[in-house]
Design a protein around this motif. Sequence first.
Motif, mmCIF file in Angstrom:
data_model
loop_
_atom_site.group_PDB
_atom_site.id
_atom_site.type_symbol
_atom_site.label_atom_id
_atom_site.label_comp_id
_atom_site.label_asym_id
_atom_site.label_seq_id
_atom_site.Cartn_x
_atom_site.Cartn_y
_atom_site.Cartn_z
ATOM 1 N N ALA A 199 13.622 -15.203 -28.317
ATOM 2 C CA ALA A 199 13.868 -15.547 -26.813
ATOM 3 C C ALA A 199 12.869 -16.470 -25.915
ATOM 4 O O ALA A 199 12.056 -16.280 -26.375
ATOM 5 C CB ALA A 199 14.022 -14.406 -25.629
ATOM 6 N N ARG A 210 20.457 -25.984 -20.324
ATOM 7 C CA ARG A 210 19.805 -25.431 -21.389
ATOM 8 C C ARG A 210 20.152 -26.256 -22.844
ATOM 9 O O ARG A 210 19.306 -26.391 -23.706
ATOM 10 C CB ARG A 210 19.783 -24.010 -21.551
ATOM 11 N N SER A 215 15.469 -22.826 -24.371
ATOM 12 C CA SER A 215 15.620 -21.496 -23.491
ATOM 13 C C SER A 215 16.458 -20.754 -24.054
ATOM 14 O O SER A 215 17.442 -20.059 -23.200
ATOM 15 C CB SER A 215 15.629 -22.032 -22.114
ATOM 16 N N LYS A 272 18.697 -17.423 -25.344
ATOM 17 C CA LYS A 272 18.559 -15.911 -24.522
ATOM 18 C C LYS A 272 19.223 -15.110 -25.648
ATOM 19 O O LYS A 272 20.096 -15.566 -26.509
ATOM 20 C CB LYS A 272 19.525 -15.905 -23.312
ATOM 21 N N ASP A 287 22.874 -15.714 -26.254
ATOM 22 C CA ASP A 287 23.226 -16.626 -26.885
ATOM 23 C C ASP A 287 23.720 -16.513 -28.314
ATOM 24 O O ASP A 287 24.249 -17.267 -29.046
ATOM 25 C CB ASP A 287 22.486 -17.789 -26.957
ATOM 26 N N SER A 336 15.131 -10.450 -28.679
ATOM 27 C CA SER A 336 14.460 -10.266 -27.279
ATOM 28 C C SER A 336 12.940 -10.023 -27.391
ATOM 29 O O SER A 336 12.547 -9.558 -28.688
ATOM 30 C CB SER A 336 15.237 -9.165 -26.579
#
Length: 123
Positions: A14, A67, A85, A87, A90, A123
């Motif tokens: 992330a 982004r 960026s 996440k 995504d 993450s």
Amino acid sequence: QVQLVESGGGLVQAGGSLRLSCAASGRTFSMSAMGWFRQAPGKEREFVAAISWSAGSTFYADSVKGRFTISRDKAKNTVYLQMNSLKPEDTAVYYCAATSNIIVTILTYYNYWGQGTQVTVSS
């Protein structure tokens, strides 16, 4: 017919970045735009970004605006998706698509599709 081959997917943490590429071949003169869509497990395929082939006008989904950046190299018949960026949400299989229509944000208007490339954001 237009053939599309994607590359550049992978695993990223992330906040990281990836760049996807999609090379088009065949009857590329018939394309009016190219786009990127994505499909997460258990979800419908959704629009991410698109670019008009001649003028280079760009369109983005709200979820990626600011982004992601879509661009194209007309000489190479290639479209790119720079993803910054990133996440966890995504995470999806990303598909490149080409259309001869003027509506570029709806997947049913796309004529040709690539095989997809997996993007996984941890993450």
